[in-house]
Design a protein around this motif. Sequence first.
Motif, PDB file in Angstrom:
ATOM      1  N   THR A 277       0.832  -1.204   0.000  1.00 48.33           N
ATOM      2  CA  THR A 277       0.000   0.000   0.000  1.00 48.33           C
ATOM      3  C   THR A 277       0.866   1.253   0.000  1.00 48.33           C
ATOM      4  O   THR A 277       0.659   2.155  -0.809  1.00 48.33           O
ATOM      5  N   SER A 280       2.658   1.650  -3.316  1.00 41.87           N
ATOM      6  CA  SER A 280       1.813   1.489  -4.517  1.00 41.87           C
ATOM      7  C   SER A 280       2.258   0.306  -5.367  1.00 41.87           C
ATOM      8  O   SER A 280       2.423   0.415  -6.578  1.00 41.87           O
ATOM      9  N   PRO A 282       1.305  -3.087  -6.852  1.00 45.71           N
ATOM     10  CA  PRO A 282       0.047  -3.819  -7.083  1.00 45.71           C
ATOM     11  C   PRO A 282       0.194  -5.328  -6.917  1.00 45.71           C
ATOM     12  O   PRO A 282       0.350  -6.056  -7.883  1.00 45.71           O
ATOM     13  N   ARG A 286      -2.764  -6.058  -1.676  1.00 46.79           N
ATOM     14  CA  ARG A 286      -3.637  -4.943  -2.032  1.00 46.79           C
ATOM     15  C   ARG A 286      -4.905  -5.434  -2.721  1.00 46.79           C
ATOM     16  O   ARG A 286      -5.982  -4.886  -2.537  1.00 46.79           O
ATOM     17  N   GLU A 290      -8.633  -4.428  -1.645  1.00 43.56           N
ATOM     18  CA  GLU A 290      -9.495  -3.730  -2.602  1.00 43.56           C
ATOM     19  C   GLU A 290     -10.762  -4.546  -2.895  1.00 43.56           C
ATOM     20  O   GLU A 290     -11.857  -3.997  -2.984  1.00 43.56           O
TER      21      GLU A 290
ATOM     22  N   GLY B 241      -2.799  -1.751 -12.065  1.00 45.29           N
ATOM     23  CA  GLY B 241      -2.250  -1.433 -10.756  1.00 45.29           C
ATOM     24  C   GLY B 241      -1.146  -0.399 -10.811  1.00 45.29           C
ATOM     25  O   GLY B 241      -0.673   0.065  -9.777  1.00 45.29           O
ATOM     26  N   ALA B 273      -2.716   4.174  -4.854  1.00 42.48           N
ATOM     27  CA  ALA B 273      -3.879   4.009  -3.970  1.00 42.48           C
ATOM     28  C   ALA B 273      -3.726   4.762  -2.657  1.00 42.48           C
ATOM     29  O   ALA B 273      -4.691   5.338  -2.151  1.00 42.48           O
ATOM     30  N   ASP B 274      -2.534   4.790  -2.095  1.00 46.79           N
ATOM     31  CA  ASP B 274      -2.350   5.429  -0.798  1.00 46.79           C
ATOM     32  C   ASP B 274      -2.171   6.939  -1.016  1.00 46.79           C
ATOM     33  O   ASP B 274      -1.238   7.373  -1.694  1.00 46.79           O
TER      34      ASP B 274
END
Lengths: 332, 598
Positions: A277, A280, A282, A286, A290, B241, B273-274
């Motif tokens: 997280t 970032s 992926p 995560r 999600e 992503g 996302a963060d």
Amino acid sequence: MFNYALRRILQMIPLLLVISFVIFALTALQPGDPVDQLILGNSQITPEDVARLRAAYGLDQPIVVRYFFWLTHAFQGDFGWSRTFSAPAAAYVFQERLPNTLMLTLPALVLSTLIAVPLGIFSAVRQYSVLDYVLTFFSFVSFSAPIFWIGAMALWLFAIYLPQVTGGLISLPPGGLGSPDLAPDAGLWATFIDKLHYLILPLSILMLREIAVILRFLRASMLEVLNQDFVRTARAKGLPSRRVIYRHALRNAVLPIVTLLGLSIPGLFGGAVLTETVFSWPGMGRVIVEALTSKDFNVVMVALTFISLLTVVFQLLTDLAYATVDPRIRYS
Amino acid sequence: MKNWLTLSALLIGSSFLGVAVAGPSNNSLIVGTSQEPPNINDPWRTNNLAVATEITWYMEAHLLGKDDSGDLYPEIATRVPTLANGDYKIVKDAKGNVVRNSVTFSIRKDAKWSDGTPITPKDFQFWLKVQQDDRVPVPTREPWDKAKITVQDADTFTVTFDPPYLFADQITSSVGLNPAPSAAMEKAWNAFDAATKNLDPKTGAKQITDEWNKFIAQFTTSRGLPKVVSGPFKPSSWRAGNSLVLTRNPNYWLTPKGGADKYLQTVQYRFIADTNTLKVNILSGQLDALSYVGLTFDQAIEAQRSERGKYKTYFVPGATWEHVDIANAGPRAQSLGLTDKRVRQALLYSIDRDALVKALFQGKQPVSNTWVSPIGKLYKKDAKDYNYDPAKAKALFAAAGWKPGPDGILTKDGKKMSLNFTTTAGNKLRERVQQILQAQWKQVGVDVNIQNFPSTVVFSGDFAPRSAEGKWDLFMYAWSNDPSVERGDLWASQNIPSKDNAYAGQNYPNFDNADYDKLWNEAKTEFDLGARVKLFDKMQAIWTDEVPSLPLYFRANPYTKVPGLVNYTYTAYSLYPSWNAAAMGWASRGAAELNTQK
């Protein structure tokens, strides 16, 4: 041994069925469903629309019916569609996310083990030395500081402060998987360097924790073994210190590490949620978060059932590894 | 060993070298966003996400666009249809009621898909056919369920609404009729049709939806990138992503001043996302701009403090309305006096909203007095303003029979006014507002218990719609709406959720007012804007007198952009910066500034 392994494998089948049902039920029993999110942004949705959408997503059926629908399709290799990621759930999890997680967590585990094992042995053999104190301090700090805090500090240091003071000479990217402007035909070396660029921070942060854990466990275990009679006897026989430590003590001290590594491998696939997280990245961690927040049942089922399967498999492998490492253990 | 050490040092050293950043040097733009859409360029908008629409607008042209002032402009169409130019028609019956309306569009001769084929009426017919198909899980079919397209000639078609549609003259993307590349999608659509036509729409609904997902995923996802698009940019790569790259579409027809080569050639979206990591990306200069879906208000305020001329932070007045709903029905609301409008009015008089927006938002999010956006034409400028007046609040409580008890808490018939106040847990800003309101209500004797839950819980069918069952007394959250298509639906009694309608309506406070309903029904078919404004004036007068909900403020949407990036602007009308994608560019590369951020 063979019969034991076979029995354990057979026991896994009902166990996994129960686990998959529990995951399904817990996910489905959460308040809210995917249609609630569609309602929220649209004041024109009518009650008829809501009923139509719930039927379209199969949410109007009881949980047990929905589970059996999922199970029968899963046995045919169809793990359903992911609404959040617009792809077949299994393909998305295993092809898009799992490789990213493994790219991060496997090197973290291997490198951490390679670094932590010699340090742990050294720390135990030279107990109360300066380096032992330094290593103990390091492992306590790494163990207690929250990952999101260490991650944020590392981002600030390498992505903001150092680039400023060095005029951009030292600079690491603040998260992500790779440069979006890297040409698809950039070549292996350029791709590798680019990836390394992005990997270096999350990997280091993840390793800090892993090293601290393995080091502490091995140090404690070695200290216990080093004080046992058979080690004293070995020393009294006049065996060289190196042989006593590596052939006699380490072989016995390594048992808890086998357990630790065996159980942390499923965790590798589950990913490092916080690290992923903050940076970032992926990965699997995560994707689970999600999918849970967006009520993407199919992805949750694929990811969590897979991790459950790995957990039981690696538990078995750990038990079998015990027998190999410790000749006193025999399964019959 | 020495060689290995050298190689390792080289690797680590090369990793620390600075990262290439886009910008004017290669005429590109890097945008950061905290959300990744499941799909983009879905003409039927089956996912309903802001970030998906924002990204889609880089790739999707529309018959009409809407600029920052709320004015329509033609994009695929040759002109904006109006009553004056005869392209917009209203048919009335003998009593003067509008029974039907229609709008005619002529497609520009140079309007082309990215593969060079012309955009034709067939593409809009295809969109409508799919939109109306029972098998397709669009969120709502309204107003397209009763619409019909008649082709006049190769470039001209008429859309007829029977019954009439109030906003037929404003067919922008937010109400639909998006161009769908029929030629590119036809084969896959026929395959979907063949696979599902024998399935029962009721028992086979899930299978049909799965087949639909497979169909649409071929044209809209990271694994099936949109193949043919109509907008100024087309997708070139999407790493799930991580990032999405769009490149300029040479077949797009609206050329910005000075030529397209002076404007952005590529746009990269980075999915982070963060939001703290997103902020680090801004501070470290990795991003040129932020998306509509980016930082929280608090983080934007912090980012503003660290600008140092490297970027600028903007707070765009939005159409997202923060408010506190009050439970207006049910036995619990009855026993707490919430069904009495004097109590609701008193609750509003007891809170100092001006001080709140000043303290928390530096006045960037002004107080609202009704649910209608202040920038909308229907906003009642003289709506009753419940200025902070604790004395008046106490008098109203007393008139309703609520007197302070020995502990200072209001009491009536042995029952204390102790209210459960809920909002989305984890939203720090809302939690702070909640604490301020709790303290202010305490001053007038109202005891407030904070009971927060995650957003997935509060917005579920088990919570938000069930105020009449006592699930909450006060509930703080936000609604968002395009101010130019405001209909007042939220407060119609028809939309009260109940067991009978499977809790589907969105009138969560259970506001039930016959006068409001009457006006709402009239406004729904009032095609004259001036007359509709008058009806909305009355609707807002009733609403502000009844206070079914406590209006707080309209949220400002923050974003950042670096100096020199021009035409990256939006307002509550244009909704996303991508409305003007063709004209975005760098001043240093010759891009002319046509719009400044309001």
